[in-house]
Design an enzyme around this catalytic site. Structure first.
Site, PDB file in Angstrom:
ATOM      1  N   CYS A 121       0.831  -1.204   0.000  1.00  0.00           N
ATOM      2  CA  CYS A 121       0.000   0.000   0.000  1.00  0.00           C
ATOM      3  C   CYS A 121       0.876   1.268   0.000  1.00  0.00           C
ATOM      4  CB  CYS A 121      -0.974  -0.057   1.176  1.00  0.00           C
ATOM      5  SG  CYS A 121      -2.399   0.990   0.908  1.00  0.00           S
ATOM      6  N   HIS A 161      -3.313  -5.248   1.845  1.00  0.00           N
ATOM      7  CA  HIS A 161      -2.638  -5.453   3.141  1.00  0.00           C
ATOM      8  C   HIS A 161      -2.608  -6.919   3.567  1.00  0.00           C
ATOM      9  CE1 HIS A 161      -2.244  -1.241   4.675  1.00  0.00           C
ATOM     10  NE2 HIS A 161      -3.102  -1.045   3.693  1.00  0.00           N
ATOM     11  N   GLU A 203      -0.883  -8.335   5.683  1.00  0.00           N
ATOM     12  CA  GLU A 203      -0.563  -8.501   7.112  1.00  0.00           C
ATOM     13  C   GLU A 203      -1.809  -8.468   8.003  1.00  0.00           C
ATOM     14  OE1 GLU A 203      -0.263  -5.926   5.334  1.00  0.00           O
ATOM     15  OE2 GLU A 203      -0.770  -4.128   6.473  1.00  0.00           O
TER      16      GLU A 203
HETATM   17  N1  GLN Z   1      -3.518   6.338   0.947  1.00  0.00           N
HETATM   18  C1  GLN Z   1      -2.288   6.120   1.637  1.00  0.00           C
HETATM   19  C2  GLN Z   1      -1.142   6.898   0.995  1.00  0.00           C
HETATM   20  O1  GLN Z   1      -1.306   7.532   0.017  1.00  0.00           O
HETATM   21  C3  GLN Z   1      -1.933   4.662   1.679  1.00  0.00           C
HETATM   22  C4  GLN Z   1      -2.919   3.909   2.533  1.00  0.00           C
HETATM   23  C5  GLN Z   1      -2.374   2.661   3.134  1.00  0.00           C
HETATM   24  O2  GLN Z   1      -1.166   2.410   3.187  1.00  0.00           O
HETATM   25  N2  GLN Z   1      -3.258   1.881   3.674  1.00  0.00           N
HETATM   26  O3  GLN Z   1      -0.074   6.854   1.497  1.00  0.00           O
END
Ligand code: GLN
Length: 219
Positions: free
Chosen positions: A87, A188, A190
């Protein structure tokens, strides 16, 4: 190579400046890896791989600059060091984001362009069963939390998974990628009990370690 060498436990670090690094380390420990929280350049010493967790990529990027971590991680990546970004971590690994004008610091290591918060306000967080052929036939339950998508992937990038949202057209939006020893997932792993992505990254780290050792033997 002797049995003891092949069975040496790997040490996996997680960037521990912000975000959900603890969950990643627990998942790695369940698979028998040693783990370490990484906050300073010296914490990278002797690692077999690094996870950059989810969180907030703008904050994490600024903290990486403040803690002098950007160049040491880039240098390791240039030598084939395995890094997995989930992410926000995927955003930090990307060469380009749709947020470039904001001057967001990036590692700029993977040949991908990502769109941050791609699923918009209504679907900021959602879960979906996705197909990840590299992990086998069983669908993978993916949790997306204000997730990015990969808008463009270069020729050296292997697409591991897509999701059908219609946002960027057929054949679906890219949500997992691999480029050599670099792995990126928009979701995610995890926060679920499915260990397959952590095991997949451990395999990448094991192969990279073996290659580095083979190189050393030849030189
Ligand atoms: N939207 C977040 C960003 O731009 C990322 C979100 C996440 O890691 N769950 O960093």
């Amino acid at each position: 190579m002797t049995a003891t060498e092949t069975e040496r436990p790997l040490t996996i670090g997680a960037l521990a400046l912000q975000g959900d690094f603890r969950e990643h380390l627990r998942a790695m420990e369940r698979l028998g890896a040693r783990t370490r929280e990484v906050r300073l350049p010296r914490d990278l010493d002797g690692l077999d791989g690094l996870i950059i967790p989810g969180g907030e990529s703008t904050v994490m990027g600024k903290l990486m600059v403040a803690y002098d971590l950007v160049q040491p991680i880039r240098d390791l990546i240039a030598r084939g060091f395995p890094v997995w970004g989930t992410c926000a971590g995927l955003i930090l690994l990307a060469r380009e984001t749709d947020n470039a004008l904001a001057g967001q610091p990036l590692l700029a290591a993977m040949d991908v362009r990502v769109c941050r918060n791609a699923f918009g306000a209504q679907r900021e967080s959602f879960e979906a069963e996705i197909s990840v052929p590299a992990l086998g036939d069983e669908p993978y339950h993916a949790v997306f939390i204000r997730a990015p998508i990969v808008e463009r992937a270069g020729p050296g990038v292997e697409v591991l998974a897509r999701i059908e949202t219609g946002l960027f057209g057929a054949p679906g939006d890219i949500v997992a990628v691999r480029q050599g020893s670099l792995l990126g997932t928009a979701f995610h792993p995890e926060v679920t009990d499915d260990p397959r992505f952590h095991a997949y990254f451990l395999d990448i780290a094991r192969m990279a370690t073996a290659a580095v050792r083979a190189d050393a033997a030849l030189s």
